[in-house]
Design a protein around this motif. Structure first.
Motif, PDB file in Angstrom:
ATOM      1  N   VAL A   1       2.225 -13.349   6.336  1.00  0.00           N
ATOM      2  CA  VAL A   1       1.598 -13.518   5.019  1.00  0.00           C
ATOM      3  C   VAL A   1       0.123 -13.884   5.150  1.00  0.00           C
ATOM      4  O   VAL A   1      -0.476 -14.409   4.211  1.00  0.00           O
ATOM      5  CB  VAL A   1       2.355 -14.566   4.175  1.00  0.00           C
ATOM      6  CG1 VAL A   1       3.719 -14.020   3.765  1.00  0.00           C
ATOM      7  CG2 VAL A   1       2.511 -15.882   4.918  1.00  0.00           C
ATOM      8  N   GLY A   2      -0.449 -13.590   6.325  1.00  0.00           N
ATOM      9  CA  GLY A   2      -1.876 -13.838   6.515  1.00  0.00           C
ATOM     10  C   GLY A   2      -2.705 -12.788   5.789  1.00  0.00           C
ATOM     11  O   GLY A   2      -2.302 -11.624   5.681  1.00  0.00           O
ATOM     12  N   ASN A   3      -3.827 -13.209   5.238  1.00  0.00           N
ATOM     13  CA  ASN A   3      -4.784 -12.285   4.626  1.00  0.00           C
ATOM     14  C   ASN A   3      -4.208 -11.489   3.450  1.00  0.00           C
ATOM     15  O   ASN A   3      -4.542 -10.329   3.238  1.00  0.00           O
ATOM     16  CB  ASN A   3      -5.311 -11.311   5.714  1.00  0.00           C
ATOM     17  CG  ASN A   3      -6.573 -10.613   5.284  1.00  0.00           C
ATOM     18  OD1 ASN A   3      -7.331 -11.123   4.462  1.00  0.00           O
ATOM     19  ND2 ASN A   3      -6.805  -9.418   5.819  1.00  0.00           N
ATOM     20  N   ILE A   4      -3.298 -12.121   2.706  1.00  0.00           N
ATOM     21  CA  ILE A   4      -2.745 -11.419   1.523  1.00  0.00           C
ATOM     22  C   ILE A   4      -3.050 -12.147   0.225  1.00  0.00           C
ATOM     23  O   ILE A   4      -2.809 -11.619  -0.849  1.00  0.00           O
ATOM     24  CB  ILE A   4      -1.215 -11.186   1.615  1.00  0.00           C
ATOM     25  CG1 ILE A   4      -0.435 -12.506   1.587  1.00  0.00           C
ATOM     26  CG2 ILE A   4      -0.869 -10.356   2.836  1.00  0.00           C
ATOM     27  CD1 ILE A   4       1.061 -12.311   1.335  1.00  0.00           C
ATOM     28  N   ILE A   5      -3.573 -13.372   0.310  1.00  0.00           N
ATOM     29  CA  ILE A   5      -3.719 -14.182  -0.915  1.00  0.00           C
ATOM     30  C   ILE A   5      -4.627 -13.485  -1.934  1.00  0.00           C
ATOM     31  O   ILE A   5      -4.479 -13.645  -3.141  1.00  0.00           O
ATOM     32  CB  ILE A   5      -4.239 -15.601  -0.557  1.00  0.00           C
ATOM     33  CG1 ILE A   5      -3.971 -16.575  -1.705  1.00  0.00           C
ATOM     34  CG2 ILE A   5      -5.722 -15.610  -0.176  1.00  0.00           C
ATOM     35  CD1 ILE A   5      -4.142 -18.028  -1.324  1.00  0.00           C
ATOM     36  N   GLN A   6      -5.557 -12.681  -1.452  1.00  0.00           N
ATOM     37  CA  GLN A   6      -6.532 -12.035  -2.346  1.00  0.00           C
ATOM     38  C   GLN A   6      -6.120 -10.621  -2.743  1.00  0.00           C
ATOM     39  O   GLN A   6      -6.832  -9.967  -3.490  1.00  0.00           O
ATOM     40  CB  GLN A   6      -7.916 -12.009  -1.665  1.00  0.00           C
ATOM     41  CG  GLN A   6      -8.086 -10.977  -0.557  1.00  0.00           C
ATOM     42  CD  GLN A   6      -7.454 -11.365   0.781  1.00  0.00           C
ATOM     43  OE1 GLN A   6      -6.531 -12.186   0.838  1.00  0.00           O
ATOM     44  NE2 GLN A   6      -7.914 -10.747   1.855  1.00  0.00           N
ATOM     45  N   ARG A   7      -4.983 -10.180  -2.260  1.00  0.00           N
ATOM     46  CA  ARG A   7      -4.593  -8.780  -2.525  1.00  0.00           C
ATOM     47  C   ARG A   7      -3.655  -8.645  -3.726  1.00  0.00           C
ATOM     48  O   ARG A   7      -2.684  -9.386  -3.854  1.00  0.00           O
ATOM     49  CB  ARG A   7      -3.915  -8.183  -1.283  1.00  0.00           C
ATOM     50  CG  ARG A   7      -4.938  -7.847  -0.188  1.00  0.00           C
ATOM     51  CD  ARG A   7      -4.272  -7.463   1.111  1.00  0.00           C
ATOM     52  NE  ARG A   7      -3.333  -6.363   0.971  1.00  0.00           N
ATOM     53  CZ  ARG A   7      -2.474  -6.008   1.924  1.00  0.00           C
ATOM     54  NH1 ARG A   7      -2.436  -6.665   3.067  1.00  0.00           N
ATOM     55  NH2 ARG A   7      -1.666  -4.998   1.734  1.00  0.00           N
ATOM     56  N   GLY A   8      -3.944  -7.651  -4.589  1.00  0.00           N
ATOM     57  CA  GLY A   8      -3.062  -7.359  -5.714  1.00  0.00           C
ATOM     58  C   GLY A   8      -1.779  -6.694  -5.242  1.00  0.00           C
ATOM     59  O   GLY A   8      -1.575  -6.480  -4.050  1.00  0.00           O
ATOM     60  N   GLY A   9      -0.903  -6.360  -6.184  1.00  0.00           N
ATOM     61  CA  GLY A   9       0.376  -5.732  -5.824  1.00  0.00           C
ATOM     62  C   GLY A   9       1.267  -6.704  -5.087  1.00  0.00           C
ATOM     63  O   GLY A   9       1.134  -7.920  -5.234  1.00  0.00           O
ATOM     64  N   THR A  10       2.187  -6.170  -4.294  1.00  0.00           N
ATOM     65  CA  THR A  10       3.077  -7.028  -3.504  1.00  0.00           C
ATOM     66  C   THR A  10       3.334  -6.389  -2.148  1.00  0.00           C
ATOM     67  O   THR A  10       3.720  -5.211  -2.087  1.00  0.00           O
ATOM     68  CB  THR A  10       4.422  -7.314  -4.214  1.00  0.00           C
ATOM     69  OG1 THR A  10       5.409  -7.633  -3.216  1.00  0.00           O
ATOM     70  CG2 THR A  10       4.916  -6.154  -5.044  1.00  0.00           C
ATOM     71  N   ILE A  11       3.130  -7.153  -1.078  1.00  0.00           N
ATOM     72  CA  ILE A  11       3.357  -6.593   0.264  1.00  0.00           C
ATOM     73  C   ILE A  11       4.837  -6.254   0.464  1.00  0.00           C
ATOM     74  O   ILE A  11       5.166  -5.416   1.288  1.00  0.00           O
ATOM     75  CB  ILE A  11       2.895  -7.528   1.411  1.00  0.00           C
ATOM     76  CG1 ILE A  11       3.587  -8.892   1.333  1.00  0.00           C
ATOM     77  CG2 ILE A  11       1.377  -7.656   1.443  1.00  0.00           C
ATOM     78  CD1 ILE A  11       3.555  -9.665   2.646  1.00  0.00           C
ATOM     79  N   LEU A  12       5.712  -6.899  -0.314  1.00  0.00           N
ATOM     80  CA  LEU A  12       7.150  -6.585  -0.173  1.00  0.00           C
ATOM     81  C   LEU A  12       7.526  -5.344  -0.973  1.00  0.00           C
ATOM     82  O   LEU A  12       8.652  -4.861  -0.865  1.00  0.00           O
ATOM     83  CB  LEU A  12       8.002  -7.776  -0.628  1.00  0.00           C
ATOM     84  CG  LEU A  12       7.966  -9.009   0.275  1.00  0.00           C
ATOM     85  CD1 LEU A  12       8.811 -10.136  -0.318  1.00  0.00           C
ATOM     86  CD2 LEU A  12       8.481  -8.666   1.680  1.00  0.00           C
ATOM     87  N   GLN A  13       6.601  -4.879  -1.772  1.00  0.00           N
ATOM     88  CA  GLN A  13       6.849  -3.762  -2.705  1.00  0.00           C
ATOM     89  C   GLN A  13       7.973  -4.125  -3.677  1.00  0.00           C
ATOM     90  O   GLN A  13       8.642  -5.143  -3.529  1.00  0.00           O
ATOM     91  CB  GLN A  13       7.157  -2.477  -1.944  1.00  0.00           C
ATOM     92  CG  GLN A  13       5.981  -2.075  -1.041  1.00  0.00           C
ATOM     93  CD  GLN A  13       6.235  -0.786  -0.333  1.00  0.00           C
ATOM     94  OE1 GLN A  13       6.980  -0.752   0.637  1.00  0.00           O
ATOM     95  NE2 GLN A  13       5.624   0.271  -0.804  1.00  0.00           N
ATOM     96  N   THR A  14       8.126  -3.286  -4.687  1.00  0.00           N
ATOM     97  CA  THR A  14       9.094  -3.632  -5.729  1.00  0.00           C
ATOM     98  C   THR A  14       9.766  -2.355  -6.211  1.00  0.00           C
ATOM     99  O   THR A  14       9.366  -1.247  -5.822  1.00  0.00           O
ATOM    100  CB  THR A  14       8.402  -4.394  -6.879  1.00  0.00           C
ATOM    101  OG1 THR A  14       9.365  -4.736  -7.864  1.00  0.00           O
ATOM    102  CG2 THR A  14       7.276  -3.589  -7.522  1.00  0.00           C
ATOM    103  N   SER A  15      10.804  -2.512  -7.029  1.00  0.00           N
ATOM    104  CA  SER A  15      11.520  -1.309  -7.500  1.00  0.00           C
ATOM    105  C   SER A  15      12.400  -1.683  -8.682  1.00  0.00           C
ATOM    106  O   SER A  15      12.527  -2.850  -9.036  1.00  0.00           O
ATOM    107  CB  SER A  15      12.406  -0.746  -6.393  1.00  0.00           C
ATOM    108  OG  SER A  15      13.517  -1.600  -6.223  1.00  0.00           O
ATOM    109  N   ARG A  16      13.004  -0.659  -9.234  1.00  0.00           N
ATOM    110  CA  ARG A  16      14.056  -0.866 -10.233  1.00  0.00           C
ATOM    111  C   ARG A  16      15.329  -0.270  -9.636  1.00  0.00           C
ATOM    112  O   ARG A  16      15.268   0.796  -9.025  1.00  0.00           O
ATOM    113  CB  ARG A  16      13.675  -0.233 -11.562  1.00  0.00           C
ATOM    114  CG  ARG A  16      12.423  -0.895 -12.136  1.00  0.00           C
ATOM    115  CD  ARG A  16      12.146  -0.578 -13.584  1.00  0.00           C
ATOM    116  NE  ARG A  16      11.290  -1.591 -14.185  1.00  0.00           N
ATOM    117  CZ  ARG A  16       9.946  -1.540 -14.201  1.00  0.00           C
ATOM    118  NH1 ARG A  16       9.309  -0.532 -13.671  1.00  0.00           N
ATOM    119  NH2 ARG A  16       9.255  -2.505 -14.767  1.00  0.00           N
TER     120      ARG A  16
END
Ligand code: ADP
Length: 324
Positions: free
Chosen positions: A59-74
């Motif tokens: 989770v380094g260098n993600i605090i400023q990033r939009g979206g989600t590194i885990l991605q999402t779905s329905r």
């Protein structure tokens, strides 16, 4: 005694600040000696076993990033009881003791079903740009989406003014009025049309003409998208055909979802992620981290599974009064 193992996922629409919540969950869990697994692509990824062990650097260098590194779905499969039986089997087979769900009211309904049907421990973190979940004053992503929309409307105002034009600017939020109302007040919009408002075209035209009579060079109408995006075109058509008023349409769309999260979203998401892990350690579930009276605290999951439209009609009137 075995180490407590928690998993987290994002579900439904993405929102800026979700990464700050992910970071806070992972770092708090590791700080406390817990094992933590990220599940990719929401409930759909859970059902496919898309599990990723998380470490401090994940989770380094993600605090400023939009979206989600885990991605999402329905996930339609998860909507069915058999899907949730499979999900719990997978979670238990992985030795996972509790699940953190970052998402909207739909995602929380899924989490609630896991608890109600299988007593699987769940904690929710509200993440949606729409700010439309019962039980919390705030959902992660709202402020950033509002700021993005304000910046866009300010730009549109520049061109509207230069050409003496009227613009219908459609903002996201489906049935939620929250973004439209805040953007309307903050951009000096001449009017804000709420998702379920019956559009009063005559009033729109009267207001614009009154403004023009006193020398106004531009008019901005903020349109909340409602259930189906694009309703602005219908309004534009009526204004043109019935009232001979030319209005331009700008639909802001998905640009409102992306971008670096603003301070409020980072700050609240960090607190919520931290609290979610503490809550699991105290075995206080099923719960949701919420904002109440301006402070990050807990509510029951039951309280947070409804859509809430804080339909602050007074802000519609405020926008109209201040732009007279
Ligand atoms: P949001 O969480 O942003 O409101 P959705 O309403 O699309 O987004 O819900 C996200 C996912 O949560 C759905 O695709 C589904 O997998 C799950 N979900 C939604 N509602 C329920 C429900 N009533 N029961 C079980 N799962 C649900």
């Amino acid at each position: 005694m075995s180490i407590m193992h928690i998993a987290l996922l994002c579900s439904g629409g993405d929102a800026p600040g979700m990464n700050c919540a992910i970071r806070a969950v992972v770092r708090t869990a590791l700080f406390n000696g817990l094992q933590v697994t990220g599940i990719k692509r929401g409930y759909a990824g859970l059902l496919k076993g898309e599990f990723h062990p998380m470490n401090l650097s994940s989770v380094g260098n993600i605090i400023q990033r939009g979206g989600t590194i885990l991605q999402t779905s329905r996930s339609p499969e998860f909507m069915k009881p058999e899907g949730r039986i499979k999900a719990v089997e997978i979670l238990r087979a992985q030795g996972i003791n509790a699940l953190i769900v970052i998402g909207g009211d739909g995602s929380f309904n899924g989490a609630k079903a896991l608890w109600d049907e299988h007593q699987f421990p769940v904690v929710g973190i509200p993440g949606t740009i729409d700010n439309d979940i019962s039980g919390t004053e705030y959902t992660i992503g709202f402020e950033t989406a509002v700021e993005t929309a304000i910046e866009a409307v300010d730009r549109i105002r520049d061109t509207a003014h230069s050409h003496a034009r009227t613009f219908l600017v459609e903002v996201m939020g489906r049935n939620s009025s929250a973004i439209a109302l805040k953007v309307g007040v903050c951009t000096g919009a001449e009017n804000v049309l709420l998702p379920h408002d019956k559009v009063n075209h005559q009033k729109i035209v009267d207001d614009i003409q009154r403004g023009m009579a006193r020398g106004k060079e531009s008019s901005i109408i903020i349109v909340a998208e409602g259930p189906v995006a694009g309703r602005s075109y219908e309004i534009q058509k009526v204004l043109k055909e019935k009232y001979k008023l030319d209005a331009h349409v700008a639909i802001l769309g998905h640009i409102q979802r992306g971008g670096s999260p603003m301070a409020d979203d980072r700050f609240i998401a960090s607190q919520m992620g931290h609290l979610a892990v503490q809550t699991i350690m105290e075995k206080n579930y099923p719960t949701v981290t919420v904002v109440k009276n301006g402070k990050v605290t807990l509510a029951t999951l039951e309280d947070c599974t409804q859509k809430a439209d804080y339909n602050f009609i007074e802000f519609q009137k405020l926008a109209q009064t201040l732009s007279i």
